[in-house]
Enzyme design. Structure first.
Site, PDB file in Angstrom:
ATOM      1  CE  LYS A   9      -0.205  -4.665   3.022  1.00 46.33           C
ATOM      2  NZ  LYS A   9      -0.714  -5.982   2.495  1.00 46.33           N
ATOM      3  CE1 TYR A  39      -3.442  -2.610   5.850  1.00 48.38           C
ATOM      4  CE2 TYR A  39      -3.194  -0.271   5.348  1.00 48.38           C
ATOM      5  CZ  TYR A  39      -3.331  -1.581   4.923  1.00 48.38           C
ATOM      6  OH  TYR A  39      -3.340  -1.871   3.581  1.00 48.38           O
ATOM      7  CB  THR A  73      -0.905  -0.021   1.259  1.00 49.83           C
ATOM      8  OG1 THR A  73      -1.490   1.260   1.436  1.00 49.83           O
ATOM      9  CG2 THR A  73      -0.140  -0.360   2.521  1.00 49.83           C
ATOM     10  CG  ASP A  74      -1.255   4.962  -0.846  1.00 51.10           C
ATOM     11  OD1 ASP A  74      -1.739   4.269   0.073  1.00 51.10           O
ATOM     12  OD2 ASP A  74      -1.898   5.865  -1.416  1.00 51.10           O
ATOM     13  CD  GLU A  75      -3.203   3.631   4.638  1.00 51.98           C
ATOM     14  OE1 GLU A  75      -2.909   3.459   5.838  1.00 51.98           O
ATOM     15  OE2 GLU A  75      -4.359   3.682   4.221  1.00 51.98           O
TER      16      GLU A  75
HETATM   17  P1  NAD Z   1     -10.100  -7.053   2.380  1.00 48.58           P
HETATM   18  O1  NAD Z   1     -10.094  -6.737   3.819  1.00 48.58           O
HETATM   19  O2  NAD Z   1     -11.316  -6.770   1.566  1.00 48.58           O
HETATM   20  O3  NAD Z   1      -9.768  -8.604   2.175  1.00 48.58           O
HETATM   21  C1  NAD Z   1      -8.780  -9.272   2.917  1.00 48.58           C
HETATM   22  C2  NAD Z   1      -8.976 -10.765   2.703  1.00 48.58           C
HETATM   23  O4  NAD Z   1      -7.938 -11.454   3.407  1.00 48.58           O
HETATM   24  C3  NAD Z   1     -10.305 -11.288   3.250  1.00 48.58           C
HETATM   25  O5  NAD Z   1     -10.915 -12.143   2.312  1.00 48.58           O
HETATM   26  C4  NAD Z   1      -9.904 -12.036   4.505  1.00 48.58           C
HETATM   27  O6  NAD Z   1     -10.767 -13.111   4.834  1.00 48.58           O
HETATM   28  C5  NAD Z   1      -8.508 -12.524   4.129  1.00 48.58           C
HETATM   29  N1  NAD Z   1      -7.672 -12.801   5.296  1.00 48.58           N
HETATM   30  C6  NAD Z   1      -7.472 -11.982   6.369  1.00 48.58           C
HETATM   31  N2  NAD Z   1      -6.664 -12.598   7.264  1.00 48.58           N
HETATM   32  C7  NAD Z   1      -6.325 -13.796   6.722  1.00 48.58           C
HETATM   33  C8  NAD Z   1      -5.499 -14.855   7.156  1.00 48.58           C
HETATM   34  N3  NAD Z   1      -4.861 -14.816   8.333  1.00 48.58           N
HETATM   35  N4  NAD Z   1      -5.359 -15.934   6.350  1.00 48.58           N
HETATM   36  C9  NAD Z   1      -6.009 -16.006   5.153  1.00 48.58           C
HETATM   37  N5  NAD Z   1      -6.822 -15.029   4.714  1.00 48.58           N
HETATM   38  C10 NAD Z   1      -6.968 -13.933   5.476  1.00 48.58           C
HETATM   39  O7  NAD Z   1      -8.829  -6.322   1.771  1.00 48.58           O
HETATM   40  P2  NAD Z   1      -8.613  -5.621   0.357  1.00 48.58           P
HETATM   41  O8  NAD Z   1      -9.094  -4.230   0.450  1.00 48.58           O
HETATM   42  O9  NAD Z   1      -9.101  -6.529  -0.702  1.00 48.58           O
HETATM   43  O10 NAD Z   1      -7.017  -5.565   0.331  1.00 48.58           O
HETATM   44  C11 NAD Z   1      -6.272  -6.669  -0.176  1.00 48.58           C
HETATM   45  C12 NAD Z   1      -4.792  -6.349  -0.051  1.00 48.58           C
HETATM   46  O11 NAD Z   1      -4.496  -5.155  -0.769  1.00 48.58           O
HETATM   47  C13 NAD Z   1      -4.333  -6.108   1.382  1.00 48.58           C
HETATM   48  O12 NAD Z   1      -3.064  -6.702   1.535  1.00 48.58           O
HETATM   49  C14 NAD Z   1      -4.219  -4.584   1.491  1.00 48.58           C
HETATM   50  O13 NAD Z   1      -3.218  -4.227   2.415  1.00 48.58           O
HETATM   51  C15 NAD Z   1      -3.817  -4.226   0.078  1.00 48.58           C
HETATM   52  N6  NAD Z   1      -4.234  -2.892  -0.380  1.00 48.58           N
HETATM   53  C16 NAD Z   1      -5.544  -2.497  -0.250  1.00 48.58           C
HETATM   54  C17 NAD Z   1      -5.933  -1.248  -0.735  1.00 48.58           C
HETATM   55  C18 NAD Z   1      -7.357  -0.765  -0.635  1.00 48.58           C
HETATM   56  O14 NAD Z   1      -7.621   0.390  -0.949  1.00 48.58           O
HETATM   57  N7  NAD Z   1      -8.308  -1.587  -0.246  1.00 48.58           N
HETATM   58  C19 NAD Z   1      -4.973  -0.396  -1.332  1.00 48.58           C
HETATM   59  C20 NAD Z   1      -3.641  -0.845  -1.418  1.00 48.58           C
HETATM   60  C21 NAD Z   1      -3.291  -2.097  -0.959  1.00 48.58           C
HETATM   61  O1  DAU Z   2      -4.110   4.041   0.716  1.00 49.66           O
HETATM   62  C1  DAU Z   2      -4.359   2.666   0.573  1.00 49.66           C
HETATM   63  C2  DAU Z   2      -5.135   2.209   1.773  1.00 49.66           C
HETATM   64  O2  DAU Z   2      -6.434   2.754   1.636  1.00 49.66           O
HETATM   65  C3  DAU Z   2      -5.186   0.708   1.929  1.00 49.66           C
HETATM   66  O3  DAU Z   2      -3.901   0.221   2.162  1.00 49.66           O
HETATM   67  C4  DAU Z   2      -6.107   0.317   3.088  1.00 49.66           C
HETATM   68  O4  DAU Z   2      -6.253  -1.092   3.110  1.00 49.66           O
HETATM   69  C5  DAU Z   2      -7.457   0.963   2.879  1.00 49.66           C
HETATM   70  O5  DAU Z   2      -8.275   0.702   3.999  1.00 49.66           O
HETATM   71  C6  DAU Z   2      -7.340   2.454   2.661  1.00 49.66           C
HETATM   72  O6  DAU Z   2      -6.963   3.162   3.874  1.00 49.66           O
HETATM   73  P1  DAU Z   2      -7.586   4.603   4.260  1.00 49.66           P
HETATM   74  O7  DAU Z   2      -7.462   4.799   5.695  1.00 49.66           O
HETATM   75  O8  DAU Z   2      -7.066   5.659   3.351  1.00 49.66           O
HETATM   76  O9  DAU Z   2      -9.101   4.301   3.799  1.00 49.66           O
HETATM   77  P2  DAU Z   2     -10.501   4.593   4.477  1.00 49.66           P
HETATM   78  O10 DAU Z   2     -11.540   4.276   3.444  1.00 49.66           O
HETATM   79  O11 DAU Z   2     -10.639   3.964   5.806  1.00 49.66           O
HETATM   80  O12 DAU Z   2     -10.459   6.173   4.673  1.00 49.66           O
HETATM   81  C7  DAU Z   2     -10.306   7.046   3.552  1.00 49.66           C
HETATM   82  C8  DAU Z   2     -10.352   8.458   4.085  1.00 49.66           C
HETATM   83  O13 DAU Z   2     -11.689   8.737   4.540  1.00 49.66           O
HETATM   84  C9  DAU Z   2      -9.466   8.714   5.287  1.00 49.66           C
HETATM   85  O14 DAU Z   2      -8.989  10.053   5.236  1.00 49.66           O
HETATM   86  C10 DAU Z   2     -10.395   8.558   6.494  1.00 49.66           C
HETATM   87  C11 DAU Z   2     -11.704   9.071   5.932  1.00 49.66           C
HETATM   88  N1  DAU Z   2     -12.920   8.459   6.516  1.00 49.66           N
HETATM   89  C12 DAU Z   2     -13.043   7.102   6.469  1.00 49.66           C
HETATM   90  C13 DAU Z   2     -14.167   6.482   6.994  1.00 49.66           C
HETATM   91  C14 DAU Z   2     -14.288   4.969   6.968  1.00 49.66           C
HETATM   92  C15 DAU Z   2     -13.930   9.265   7.042  1.00 49.66           C
HETATM   93  O15 DAU Z   2     -13.841  10.510   7.060  1.00 49.66           O
HETATM   94  N2  DAU Z   2     -15.048   8.647   7.557  1.00 49.66           N
HETATM   95  C16 DAU Z   2     -15.196   7.291   7.568  1.00 49.66           C
HETATM   96  O16 DAU Z   2     -16.232   6.783   8.077  1.00 49.66           O
END
Ligand code: NAD
Ligand code: DAU
Length: 335
Positions: free
Chosen positions: A153, A149, A124-126
C-alpha cells in the site's frame, strides 16, 4: 458525475457505492471488480438493477480493460481494489504486489491518458508503521510499513504521489484506520469474532491481545471519502480515523457481552509475525479543511454491527464455506 469505483464488491467499496447512489441518485457509478475471494455481488444485490450502476468483472492490472472503461469517460476514480488482509500477505506476498502496486500503476497510467479529473487512492494507517503507547501519525509522518500488505500500500501511495508530482495527475491519497460494519469479509477481527461467537467457535487472540487499533464505522469512512471526492485538494493526503483506540481484548469482551456468550470462547494463540503494536492517526487536517468528523460512537456502531451479522446469517454462512474453510484448514500456522 460519473465515477469509476474499483473494488466496489468488497466491504468498504460496496458501502461507498450504496451511500453515493442514495445521496446523489443522478450520479453514475461503474464498479470494476475482479471478484476475488473478498468480492461479493451479494453486497450490492439491492442496487444491481439501478440504471445508474454498472458492474464490470475484471482485473485492475488489465490495462486494455481499464482503457476501454475510461475511454467512455469518467470524472473521478475511487480506488479501493486491493488485497486487504495482513495475514494473507504473510502467506502470499506476490499477489499483494501485483494487485496493490502494479494494479494501481495501471489505473494511474490510464487516468493520465484519459485526463480523469480526480484519482482517489484509498490507503491505510498501516503505512506509517507501528507506534508505541503514545503519539499519533500525521500526514507527513515517515512511511515505515512492516508487512507485505502495508509495504504494497505504501508503494502504491508513492506511485500515486509521483504521478501527481511528475505528470500533474490530480490525485489524492486517503489513509484510514480499521473499519468495521456490515458486509465485512469474516476474516478481520470484528467480523470474524462476531460470526465465530454466533456459532460458538473459538475467538483466536494473537499474542497478549493488547494490540491497539483505532476503529471507525464504515459509513463514517465513506462519508469522509464523499467529502474528499467533492472538496478534496489534488496532491493532498488526508488521514481518516474513528477516534476509538481499543485493545483487541477490549473488543473481544464487548462482542461476547453483546452476544451473551462466555469468555471461555477466547483462545490465546501464537502471535502474528511482526505484529504492529498500535496504530493511531492525527485527523485534525480533514476536520479543519473539509469539516469532516466521525459521527458514529463506538458503542452504537458495534451494537449495529453485531445486530447486522446476527440478522444476516445467510450472507456470512454462504461466505464461510468452501474456499474459506479450505484456506483456514491450510493456514493454521499461528492459531
Ligand atoms: P476487501 O478485501 O473487502 O475488498 C477488496 C475488493 O477488491 C474485493 O471486492 C476484491 O474482489 C477486489 N479486488 C481485489 N483484487 C482485485 C483486482 N486485481 N482487480 C479488481 N478488483 C480486485 O477490502 P476492504 O476492506 O473493502 O478495503 C478496501 C480498500 O480500503 C483497500 O484498498 C484497503 O487497503 C483500504 N483500507 C481498508 C481498511 C479496512 O479496515 N478494511 C482500512 C483502511 C484502508
Ligand atoms: O489499519 C487499517 C487496516 O486494518 C487495513 O488497512 C487492513 O486492510 C485491515 O485488514 C486492517 O488490518 P489489521 O491487521 O489491523 O486488521 P485485522 O482485523 O486483521 O486485525 C486487527 C487486530 O486483531 C490485529 O492486532 C490482529 C488481531 N487479530 C486479528 C485476527 C483476524 C487477532 O488477534 N485474531 C484474529 O483472528
Amino acid at each position: 458525475m460519473k465515477v469509476l469505483v474499483t473494488g466496489g464488491a468488497g466491504f468498504i467499496g460496496s458501502n461507498f457505492i450504496r451511500l453515493i447512489l442514495q445521496k446523489y441518485p443522478e450520479y453514475h457509478i461503474v464498479n470494476l471488480d475482479k471478484l476475488t475471494y473478498a468480492g461479493n455481488l451479494d453486497n450490492l444485490s439491492d442496487i444491481e438493477d439501478n440504471p445508474h450502476y454498472q458492474f464490470v468483472k475484471g482485473d485492475i492490472t488489465d490495462s486494455d480493460l481499464v482503457d476501454r472503461i475510461l475511454e467512455e469517460g469518467a470524472d473521478a476514480i475511487i480506488h479501493f481494489a486491493a488485497e486487504s488482509h495482513v495475514d494473507r500477505s504473510l502467506y502470499d506476498p506476490g499477489i499483494f504486489v501485483k494487485t496493490n502496486v502494479l494494479g494501481t500503476q495501471v489505473l494511474l497510467e490510464s487516468a493520465l491518458k484519459y485526463k480523469i479529473g480526480s484519482f482517489i487512492q484509498v490507503s491505510t494507517d498501516e503505512v506509517y508503521g507501528s507506534l508505541s503507547h503514545e503519539g499519533s501519525s500525521t500526514e507527513s509522518s515517515p512511511l515505515l510499513p512492516n508487512s507485505p500488505y502495508s509495504a504494497s500500500k505504501a508503494s502504491a501511495d508513492l506511485l500515486v504521489r509521483s504521478y501527481h508530482v511528475t505528470f500533474g495527475l490530480p490525485a489524492i491519497i486517503t489513509r484510514c484506520t480499521n473499519n468495521y460494519g456490515p458486509y465485512q469479509f469474516p476474516e478481520k477481527l470484528i467480523s470474524l469474532f462476531i460470526t465465530n461467537a454466533l456459532t460458538n467457535l473459538s475467538l483466536p487472540i494473537y499474542g497478549d491481545g493488547l494490540y491497539v487499533r483505532d476503529w471507525i464505522y464504515v459509513e463514517d469512512h465513506c462519508r469522509a471519502l464523499d467529502k474528499i471526492l467533492h472538496r478534496g485538494k489534488a496532491g493532498e493526503i488526508y488521514n481518516i480515523g474513528g477516534g476509538n483506540e481499543k485493545t483487541n481484548l477490549e473488543i473481544t469482551r464487548l462482542i461476547l457481552s453483546k452476544l451473551n456468550k462466555p469468555e471461555s470462547l477466547v483462545k490465546h494463540v501464537k502471535d502474528r509475525p511482526a505484529h504492529d503494536r498500535r496504530y493511531s492517526l492525527d485527523c485534525s487536517k480533514i476536520g479543519a479543511e473539509l469539516g469532516w468528523k466521525p459521527e458514529t460512537a463506538f458503542e452504537e456502531g458495534i451494537a449495529r454491527t453485531v445486530e447486522w451479522y446476527a440478522s444476516h446469517q445467510s450472507w456470512w454462512q454462504k461466505v464461510k464455506s468452501g474456499e474459506y474453510l479450505e484456506y483456514y484448514e491450510k493456514h493454521y500456522l499461528y492459531r
